[in-house]
Design an enzyme around this catalytic site. Structure first.
Site, PDB file in Angstrom:
ATOM      1  CB  ALA A  67      -0.926   0.007   1.218  1.00  0.00           C
ATOM      2  CG  ASP A  68       2.939   4.886  -1.514  1.00  0.00           C
ATOM      3  OD1 ASP A  68       3.820   4.736  -0.646  1.00  0.00           O
ATOM      4  OD2 ASP A  68       2.840   5.920  -2.196  1.00  0.00           O
TER       5      ASP A  68
END
Length: 214
Positions: free
Chosen positions: A87-88
């Protein structure tokens, strides 16, 4: 709840292998959010990558690339049956990607830009199976949330910085921190702003073979 093991298939069919669930992030906020919905990872293996945006890279392609590269890097290091979640999160003001605030000056500059303005928080998800779990499916999602700050005086910004919960945060603030007192409007996923959109994460995992969530 541990996700590794086996789940019975339909009508007594051969059980579906449930792989090790791996979070490719060192973020304690993402770990807490996963635990909130009963999906504590079996392992936490942060990806060590250069997160510098490419020249003229736009927020959406950037956040998508980073989530995929994090998940892919960790998945490639595993031979056991595993599903990796990367995730970012980025804070975008128009086409501009605001940095993660590693010092007070950066955090102040971000808050001055955000004061009285609407901005966008983009969080990308990427799930990638390891080579040891060929039944798994690659999947990704980008969640967009609009956030508006009230106008803040220089004194209010300094008082907010004194609290210290801006450290390491994209855009220099944490929704779950003291900045919440100045957030006038939010449209979209609050958990995505914190670091992980829970509904979308659950949907991606429900799409994998085996029983991940009820």
């Amino acid at each position: 709840m541990t996700t590794s093991g086996a789940a019975s298939g339909p009508d007594g069919a051969e059980p579906v292998r449930r792989p090790c669930f791996v979070l490719a992030s060192a973020s304690p906020r993402r770990l807490d959010l996963l635990r909130q919905i009963g999906l504590a990872p079996d392992r936490v293996l942060p990806a060590d990558l250069d997160e510098t945006p490419a020249r003229a890279e736009q927020p959406r392609p950037y956040v998508r690339r980073m989530a995929a590269e994090k998940a892919a890097a960790v998945a490639a290091s595993l031979t056991e049956p595993a599903l990796v979640l990367g995730a970012d999160t980025v804070v975008a003001l128009g086409r501009r990607i605001l940095p993660k605030a590693e010092d007070r000056e950066t955090a102040r500059a971000c808050l001055e830009l955000l004061s009285g303005r609407r901005h966008t928080v983009l969080t990308a998800l990427s799930v990638i199976p390891s080579s040891g779990w060929p039944e798994g499916r690659r999947a990704e999602r980008i969640v967009e949330t609009a956030v508006t700050f009230s106008r803040m005086t220089p004194h209010q910004i300094e008082a907010l910085l004194d609290q210290g919960d801006w450290q390491g945060k994209a855009g220099g603030y944490a929704l779950q921190g003291h900045a919440a007192a100045f957030i006038r409007f939010i449209s979209g996923s609050a958990s995505a702003v914190i670091g992980l959109p829970l509904f979308e994460t659950a949907q991606l995992l429900r799409g994998q073979p085996g029983h991940w969530l009820a």
